[in-house]
Scaffold this motif. Structure first.
Motif, PDB file in Angstrom:
ATOM      1  N   TYR A 131     -12.607 165.837 109.728  1.00 18.20           N
ATOM      2  CA  TYR A 131     -11.694 164.763 110.114  1.00 18.20           C
ATOM      3  C   TYR A 131     -12.367 163.998 111.258  1.00 18.20           C
ATOM      4  O   TYR A 131     -12.339 164.442 112.416  1.00 18.20           O
ATOM      5  N   THR A 140      -3.540 162.941 107.933  1.00 17.78           N
ATOM      6  CA  THR A 140      -3.390 164.115 108.801  1.00 17.78           C
ATOM      7  C   THR A 140      -4.077 165.313 108.161  1.00 17.78           C
ATOM      8  O   THR A 140      -3.920 165.559 106.963  1.00 17.78           O
ATOM      9  N   CYS A 144      -3.292 159.744 112.160  1.00 15.27           N
ATOM     10  CA  CYS A 144      -3.864 158.473 112.599  1.00 15.27           C
ATOM     11  C   CYS A 144      -3.719 157.438 111.497  1.00 15.27           C
ATOM     12  O   CYS A 144      -3.787 157.780 110.308  1.00 15.27           O
ATOM     13  N   SER A 162     -13.265 161.043 114.123  1.00 16.99           N
ATOM     14  CA  SER A 162     -12.475 160.224 115.038  1.00 16.99           C
ATOM     15  C   SER A 162     -12.369 158.812 114.475  1.00 16.99           C
ATOM     16  O   SER A 162     -13.299 158.334 113.807  1.00 16.99           O
ATOM     17  N   GLU A 182      -5.472 167.859 112.957  1.00 15.80           N
ATOM     18  CA  GLU A 182      -5.957 166.567 113.443  1.00 15.80           C
ATOM     19  C   GLU A 182      -5.024 165.473 112.942  1.00 15.80           C
ATOM     20  O   GLU A 182      -4.533 165.526 111.823  1.00 15.80           O
TER      21      GLU A 182
END
Length: 297
Positions: free
Chosen positions: A234, A265, A290, A236, A287
């Motif tokens: 995952y 996710t 986003c 950034s 994580e």
């Protein structure tokens, strides 16, 4: 052009597409490696986690996409004993299929699913132990090499593949690899050697596969979600477009990727313990979430 790029370009241009938007709910998991319920069945320790997770996703309106290597068909010649050993899991998946919320991809370990004769013969119906009768499983199912998720809100696509594409041993020469697993590794595993599906691939090989997939995603500015290596990935936001959902044969947990509200996710499911010492199946966020759009430069 690298072999993996050629394969992924072909899949990207020919794969069926699935539209989704902010109201869509999707769970992606892979690498269950469901076996026959014996010592060589790596899925067996996590079967209850898998069932509990799918029950949650079904009740909450998710679409389930299985990203390849759902069944361990390198070690095992026959499909029927696998379905019988994990009839609860197949029953749960059949509920998704009946609700038009189920898609299946094939990986290197279950590449035989690409044959329509195989799917129509073995995956149309199954014997339900609970009801002691034959019930529909996935009648008429098409098993894909890849799929494209098309976002109708932000006009961004997500390529879904197992991730073995372009690998000589796992893609081009897969019959040889299957022979080695079935007749060399499996006998060793049956007498106590551990973790064939994870340990069968070296760290350097996993890193090369991940590097190739990440480079393709970056060069094409195309989000890619894969499995195959069993290692969750995952990035950034803004630092990469290659994701990996991990596997369902991790020790003590299973992992996956959720897409909801146009967000992505990475999650895991594991056994939790309440204060009264009773156990339950628990969802953890690893994580995210986003926004999908945030990953594009």
């Amino acid at each position: 052009m690298p072999a993996v790029d050629k394969k992924l370009n072909r899949i990207l241009s020919t794969a069926d597409s699935i539209p989704f938007n902010a109201q869509s709910k999707i769970i992606i998991m892979s690498d269950c490696h469901r076996g026959q319920g014996n010592n060589g069945d790596n899925f067996l320790p996590n079967q209850l986690l898998f069932f509990g997770a799918l029950e949650y996703y079904y009740d909450n309106g998710f679409t389930y996409i299985e990203l390849g290597d759902g069944d361990e068909l390198w070690e095992n010649r026959k499909i029927k004993p696998i379905i019988e050993a994990h009839s609860d899991a197949y029953w749960m998946m059949s509920q998704f299929y009946k609700s038009h919320r189920f898609y299946m991809l094939y990986g290197n370990h279950d590449v035989v699913k690409r044959r329509k004769l195989t799917t129509s013969r073995y995956y149309s119906h199954y014997f339900c132990e609970k009801d002691t009768c034959v019930l529909p499983l996935f009648p008429g199912i098409q098993v894909h090499e890849g799929l494209v998720l098309k976002n109708t809100d932000i006009n961004k696509n997500i390529l879904l593949v197992h991730g073995h594409q372009g690998s000589f041993l796992n893609d081009t020469a897969w019959p040889l690899a299957r022979f080695l697993v079935r007749y060399v590794w499996k006998p060793l595993e049956m007498v106590g050697f551990q973790q064939p599906t994870g340990a069968g691939m070296s760290h350097s090989n996993k890193e090369k596969i991940e590097k190739d997939l990440a480079a393709y995603a970056e060069n094409k500015q195309q989000m890619v979600i894969a499995g195959h290596t069993h290692r969750p990935v995952y990035p950034s936001p803004g630092e990469g477009l290659y994701f990996n959902d991990g596997s369902c044969v991790h020790p003590r947990c299973i992992t996956g990727i959720e897409i909801e509200n146009n967000q992505i996710t990475l999650i895991k499911w594991a056994v939790g313990i309440k204060k009264d010492r009773s156990m339950y199946v628990e969802r953890h966020i690893l994580e995210g979430p986003c926004d999908i759009a945030a990953f594009y430069k």
